[in-house]
Design a protein around this motif. Sequence first.
Motif, short mmCIF file in Angstrom:
data_model
loop_
_atom_site.label_atom_id
_atom_site.label_comp_id
_atom_site.label_asym_id
_atom_site.label_seq_id
_atom_site.Cartn_x
_atom_site.Cartn_y
_atom_site.Cartn_z
N PHE A 285 0.80 -1.15 0.05
CA PHE A 285 0.05 0.04 -0.05
C PHE A 285 0.75 1.29 0.05
N LEU A 286 2.20 1.24 0.43
CA LEU A 286 2.80 2.28 0.65
C LEU A 286 3.46 2.68 -0.77
N LEU A 287 3.72 1.58 -1.42
CA LEU A 287 4.16 1.75 -2.86
C LEU A 287 3.15 2.52 -3.68
N ARG A 288 1.82 2.05 -3.51
CA ARG A 288 0.76 2.45 -4.38
C ARG A 288 0.53 4.02 -3.93
N ILE A 289 0.84 4.46 -2.88
CA ILE A 289 0.30 5.66 -2.47
C ILE A 289 1.47 6.70 -3.16
N ALA A 290 2.95 5.99 -2.92
CA ALA A 290 3.94 6.78 -3.63
C ALA A 290 3.90 6.72 -5.18
N ALA A 291 3.32 5.80 -5.62
CA ALA A 291 3.01 5.94 -7.09
C ALA A 291 2.12 6.87 -7.87
N LEU A 292 1.29 7.59 -6.92
CA LEU A 292 0.42 8.68 -7.29
C LEU A 292 1.31 9.72 -7.84
N LYS A 293 2.34 10.03 -7.20
CA LYS A 293 3.45 11.09 -7.41
C LYS A 293 4.55 10.85 -8.45
N ASP A 294 4.88 9.35 -8.32
CA ASP A 294 6.35 9.29 -8.83
C ASP A 294 6.18 8.13 -10.03
N PRO A 295 6.52 8.51 -11.16
CA PRO A 295 6.46 7.55 -12.43
C PRO A 295 7.36 6.61 -12.21
N MET A 296 8.38 6.56 -11.63
CA MET A 296 9.21 5.21 -11.53
C MET A 296 8.53 4.28 -10.52
N VAL A 297 7.85 4.73 -9.59
CA VAL A 297 7.33 3.79 -8.56
C VAL A 297 6.12 3.26 -9.34
N ARG A 298 5.39 4.04 -10.02
CA ARG A 298 4.19 3.53 -10.82
C ARG A 298 4.60 2.38 -11.62
N SER A 299 5.85 2.55 -12.45
CA SER A 299 6.19 1.51 -13.25
C SER A 299 6.23 0.15 -12.55
N MET A 300 6.53 -0.01 -11.22
CA MET A 300 6.87 -1.27 -10.56
C MET A 300 5.50 -1.78 -10.00
N ILE A 301 4.36 -1.03 -9.99
CA ILE A 301 3.01 -1.44 -9.44
C ILE A 301 2.61 -2.89 -10.06
N PRO A 302 2.74 -3.02 -11.20
CA PRO A 302 2.39 -4.18 -11.96
C PRO A 302 3.07 -5.44 -11.56
N LEU A 303 4.45 -5.14 -10.96
CA LEU A 303 5.33 -6.14 -10.51
C LEU A 303 5.06 -6.78 -9.13
N LEU A 304 4.33 -5.78 -8.34
CA LEU A 304 4.23 -6.17 -6.96
C LEU A 304 3.73 -7.76 -6.67
N GLY A 305 4.41 -8.35 -5.89
CA GLY A 305 4.20 -9.85 -5.57
C GLY A 305 4.27 -10.75 -6.75
N ARG A 306 4.79 -10.57 -7.85
CA ARG A 306 4.85 -11.25 -8.90
C ARG A 306 5.99 -12.09 -8.85
N VAL A 307 6.08 -13.61 -9.11
CA VAL A 307 7.28 -14.28 -9.15
C VAL A 307 7.53 -14.21 -10.61
N MET A 308 8.87 -13.88 -10.81
CA MET A 308 9.57 -13.71 -12.42
C MET A 308 10.59 -14.56 -12.56
N ASN A 309 10.41 -15.89 -12.49
CA ASN A 309 11.35 -16.95 -12.47
C ASN A 309 11.49 -17.39 -13.98
N VAL A 310 12.80 -17.46 -14.48
CA VAL A 310 13.14 -17.75 -15.93
C VAL A 310 14.12 -18.69 -15.96
N THR A 311 14.57 -19.45 -16.83
CA THR A 311 15.60 -20.45 -16.93
C THR A 311 16.50 -20.22 -18.13
N SER A 312 17.83 -20.40 -17.72
CA SER A 312 18.82 -20.21 -18.90
C SER A 312 19.36 -21.65 -19.23
N ALA A 313 18.39 -22.64 -19.04
CA ALA A 313 19.15 -23.88 -19.55
C ALA A 313 19.33 -24.02 -21.05
N LYS A 314 18.74 -23.27 -21.75
CA LYS A 314 19.01 -23.31 -23.31
C LYS A 314 20.36 -23.04 -23.34
#
Length: 345
Positions: A285-314
Amino acid sequence: MNSNNEKLVLVTGGSGFIAVHCILQLLNAGFMVRATLRSLSRESDVRLMLKNGGVEAGDRLTFIEADLSSDAHWPEAMNGCTYVLHVASPTPKLDYKHEDEMIIPAREGVLQVLRTARDAGVKRVVLTSAIGAVVYGHPNQTAPFDEATWTDTANAPAYQKSKTLAEKAAWEFIEKEGNGLELAAINPVTVMGPVLGPDYSHSIHLIKNLLTGKMPGCPKINSGFVDVRDVADLHLRAMEHPAANGQRFIATAGESIWLVAVARILKEHLGTAAGKVKVKELPNFLLRIAALKDPMVRSMIPLLGRVMNVTSAKAVRLLGWSPRSTEEAVLASAQSLIRLQLLNQ
């Protein structure tokens, strides 16, 4: 005598963080290098960064002024080149009015390079794409994403959408108009590793902000990390290895981690230098408040809590790539910022 001595490689966007490390490794491998810069006034900066990386480039490195937004000088830049590493990319805009401000330059820039490379008889182009062209817009999953996945552009932020559409345009060009030009793409996760001067990627600012105490804590964001030296190494492997033609390769050091784990790495290994690092997770919720004023923080909102795991096996399997650990990549960023006294700049 090194068989690479006769081979000329063009590196686009020659002053960038990944590009300088690519130039460093190409010179160490005996290649001749030509680098594009938007302004030739940057030549001395690039040479100084290479010197910090242990290489006096001399006349084995030349520069040419060329900008992705213009047709000028590209045929000249490609002339005589065996390979092209297309590392240059428009930087993320935080204040855009329409997503096309990022999408059109990214796509047109890639097509400009491929068209001129084809016409100049270049053998292979290695495109620096991004993990942003792989992992966005999908339902949350903990199983690692691989190269078969493409970002769903209907649900992706503008910058990631631009990277996806640019890479897709590149593959389509090769298929329809490539006339035998070869292509490989590298999709790095968050790039860390040693900075060689004040030019470094926005991801390194994360380490800087943690070390200087600018971050009151860590957003609940998950990412893979990779050392820039390994990203450069993968570019060189993809440039020459027969199996790399027509392939994309994810570059990650290992499993993704939460940002608070990055703070913990700094705290555990750097002693007093990490005195200002806050090892705590910030509530969303702190990030969501900060995002109202800061475009850098706003760009992070869709990523909150999402696992972004990838593999380099190839990349490991096909190209014999062997990256450093996440911990080593993170610490190399921090130690180089401290060594080059860049924390106060």
